[in-house]
Design a protein around this motif. Structure first.
Motif, PDB file in Angstrom:
ATOM      1  N   ILE A  24       0.866  -1.180   0.000  1.00 50.87           N
ATOM      2  CA  ILE A  24       0.000   0.000   0.000  1.00 50.87           C
ATOM      3  C   ILE A  24       0.897   1.222   0.000  1.00 50.87           C
ATOM      4  N   VAL A  25       0.807   2.018  -1.041  1.00 51.18           N
ATOM      5  CA  VAL A  25       1.663   3.199  -1.208  1.00 51.18           C
ATOM      6  C   VAL A  25       0.801   4.444  -1.061  1.00 51.18           C
ATOM      7  N   ILE A  40       0.026  -3.749  -5.826  1.00 50.55           N
ATOM      8  CA  ILE A  40       0.207  -2.428  -5.221  1.00 50.55           C
ATOM      9  C   ILE A  40      -1.112  -1.655  -5.276  1.00 50.55           C
ATOM     10  N   TYR A  41      -1.533  -1.162  -4.104  1.00 47.07           N
ATOM     11  CA  TYR A  41      -2.663  -0.241  -4.012  1.00 47.07           C
ATOM     12  C   TYR A  41      -2.092   1.133  -3.707  1.00 47.07           C
ATOM     13  N   GLN A  78      -2.207   5.957 -10.668  1.00 45.53           N
ATOM     14  CA  GLN A  78      -3.150   5.096 -11.384  1.00 45.53           C
ATOM     15  C   GLN A  78      -2.408   4.034 -12.197  1.00 45.53           C
ATOM     16  N   ASP A  79      -1.332   4.435 -12.877  1.00 47.05           N
ATOM     17  CA  ASP A  79      -0.566   3.492 -13.701  1.00 47.05           C
ATOM     18  C   ASP A  79       0.089   2.406 -12.832  1.00 47.05           C
ATOM     19  N   ILE A  80       0.608   2.801 -11.675  1.00 47.14           N
ATOM     20  CA  ILE A  80       1.253   1.831 -10.779  1.00 47.14           C
ATOM     21  C   ILE A  80       0.261   0.754 -10.364  1.00 47.14           C
ATOM     22  N   ALA A  81      -0.926   1.174  -9.963  1.00 43.07           N
ATOM     23  CA  ALA A  81      -1.939   0.211  -9.528  1.00 43.07           C
ATOM     24  C   ALA A  81      -2.388  -0.687 -10.671  1.00 43.07           C
ATOM     25  N   TYR A 121      -6.362   2.170  -7.497  1.00 45.46           N
ATOM     26  CA  TYR A 121      -5.937   3.523  -7.105  1.00 45.46           C
ATOM     27  C   TYR A 121      -7.100   4.210  -6.386  1.00 45.46           C
ATOM     28  N   PHE A 122      -6.746   5.003  -5.345  1.00 42.96           N
ATOM     29  CA  PHE A 122      -7.748   5.758  -4.582  1.00 42.96           C
ATOM     30  C   PHE A 122      -7.231   7.174  -4.359  1.00 42.96           C
TER      31      PHE A 122
END
Length: 327
Positions: free
Chosen positions: A203-204, A231-232, A253-256, A263-264
Motif C-alpha cells: 500500500i503506497v 500495489i494499491y 493510477q498506472d502503478i496500480a 488507485y484511490f
C-alpha cells in the motif's frame, strides 16, 4: 482421551505363551555321587528313586506375577499417552508493506478533524493508518517511509503494537523534503524477498510527484508485477497544486493498474477511512490453519506398576521360603 503411539507392540503379548508351548524344556546332565547305602536312604525318606529330567514348577502366585509384569512392560512399550483438546493455530498467508510519503508537503494542514479544525496531512494519515494496522491481527506487516530517500522504518513483524510505535516516531521531513516514489516501491520489492507467502500486498500513500528516484515509478511497478506484488496506491495531495506539491494521480493510477491493484484518492479523513475499508474488501485476509493435540506420555505408570509387582513378588517368595525353612 487415551491413545497409544505404538499399538503394534501389543502383538508381543502372546510371545511368552508361544515360547512356553513350542520350545522344549532345557535338559542338562548333572554329576552325582553314588553311595552304597542309597536305597536304604531312599527307603528311610519314603521316596522312590527314578531316572529322567525334572522340570521345576512355579507357584501360581509367582506365575501370575510374571504374567502381570510382562503385560505391564508391553503396555509401557506401546507408549500410552493422554491427548488434550485440539489446539488450532492460524497463521496469516499474507504479507503487507506500507509505504508512507513523509516529504515536506505532508506538513500541509488541509485535512480536517471531526470538529472542523485543520489537521496536518501526516497526522491525519497516521490516525487512520493506526486503525488499519490494529485490524490486521495475524498479518505480517512492514513499514517503509520515503522522502528524498526511502528507508525501512520497521521490517516484517507480527507485533503490530511495535509497528504503531514506529509509526508514532515518524515525522515530516525526516527522510528528506523531496519524493522518491519509485525508490520506495523498489525497496518494498526487496523487502518481500524474505517473504515466503504467495499473497504480497503493498500500500503506497503519497501526496506529491516523483522527483528524486533513481528508478521511475512505472519501471518499479513493472518489476513488482513480475514478483507477484500487488500495489494499491492512495493519493492524498492536491492535484491542482504546482510543482512538487502536486500529487501525480496519473502515475499512481498506472502503478496500480500494472500490478493488478487499485488507485484511490482521499482528500479528508473520512475518504481515507473508506479507502482502507475498500482495500480490506478487495483483499480479504487469508490464513493457513494448523491444528494439533497436546500429548502427555503415561509410559512411566505401567513401568512403576511392573516394578512394584516385581518387588512384592520377590519379597513374598523369600518370605515363604524362610517360613518353610523355619518349619
Amino acid at each position: 482421551m487415551l491413545s497409544f503411539a505404538a499399538p503394534w507392540v501389543f502383538l508381543l503379548l502372546p510371545l511368552p505363551a508361544a515360547v512356553y508351548f513350542l520350545a522344549p524344556p532345557r535338559r542338562e546332565k548333572t554329576a552325582s555321587v553314588r553311595i552304597p547305602f542309597f536305597r536304604r536312604v531312599a527307603q528311610a525318606a519314603g521316596v522312590e528313586p527314578k531316572s529322567g529330567s525334572v522340570i521345576r514348577s512355579r507357584a501360581r502366585l509367582q506365575t501370575a506375577c510374571i504374567i502381570i509384569i510382562w503385560v505391564l512392560l508391553v503396555l509401557a512399550l506401546a507408549r500410552p499417552e493422554r491427548l488434550g483438546e485440539p489446539i488450532v493455530i492460524e497463521k496469516s498467508a499474507r504479507d503487507v508493506v506500507l509505504a508512507l510519503d513523509i516529504s515536506g508537503s505532508m506538513d500541509q494542514r488541509d485535512f480536517q478533524t471531526d470538529s472542523g479544525a485543520p489537521m496536518q496531512r501526516l497526522d491525519a494519515v497516521k490516525g487512520v493508518l493506526k486503525q488499519f494496522i490494529a485490524e490486521r491481527d495475524g498479518d505480517r506487516m512492514a513499514l517503509i517511509i520515503f522522502g528524498t530517500r526511502a528507508f525501512i522504518q520497521a521490517p516484517f513483524t507480527e507485533d503490530l503494537n511495535s509497528l504503531n510505535g514506529f509509526l508514532d516516531q515518524t515525522q515530516v521531513g525526516m527522510a528528506g523534503p523531496n519524493t522518491a516514489l519509485g525508490d520506495a516501491i523498489g525497496l518494498g520489492i526487496r523487502t518481500f524477498e524474505s517473504s515466503e507467502v504467495d499473497q504480497r500486498l503493498m500500500i503506497v500513500l503519497s501526496d506529491g510527484a516523483d522527483t528524486s528516484s533513481r528508478m521511475t515509478p512505472v519501471n518499479a511497478s513493472a518489476i513488482a508485477a513480475e514478483k507477484n506484488v500487488v500495489i494499491y496506491t492512495i493519493g492524498v495531495g492536491d492535484p491542482n497544486a504546482s510543482g512538487e506539491d502536486r500529487v501525480d494521480l496519473q502515475t499512481l493510477q498506472d502503478i496500480a493498474d500494472r500490478t493488478g491493484g487499485e488507485y484511490f484518492f482521499a482528500d479528508d479523513t473520512t475518504a481515507l477511512e473508506q479507502t482502507y475499508a475498500r482495500i480490506d474488501e478487495l483483499n480479504p485476509r487469508t490464513v493457513e490453519t494448523q491444528s494439533y493435540r497436546p500429548r502427555q506420555s503415561l509410559s512411566h505408570i505401567p513401568l512403576l506398576l511392573a516394578l512394584m509387582v516385581l518387588l512384592v513378588s520377590t519379597a513374598g517368595f523369600h518370605f515363604s521360603h524362610r517360613k518353610k525353612g523355619v518349619s
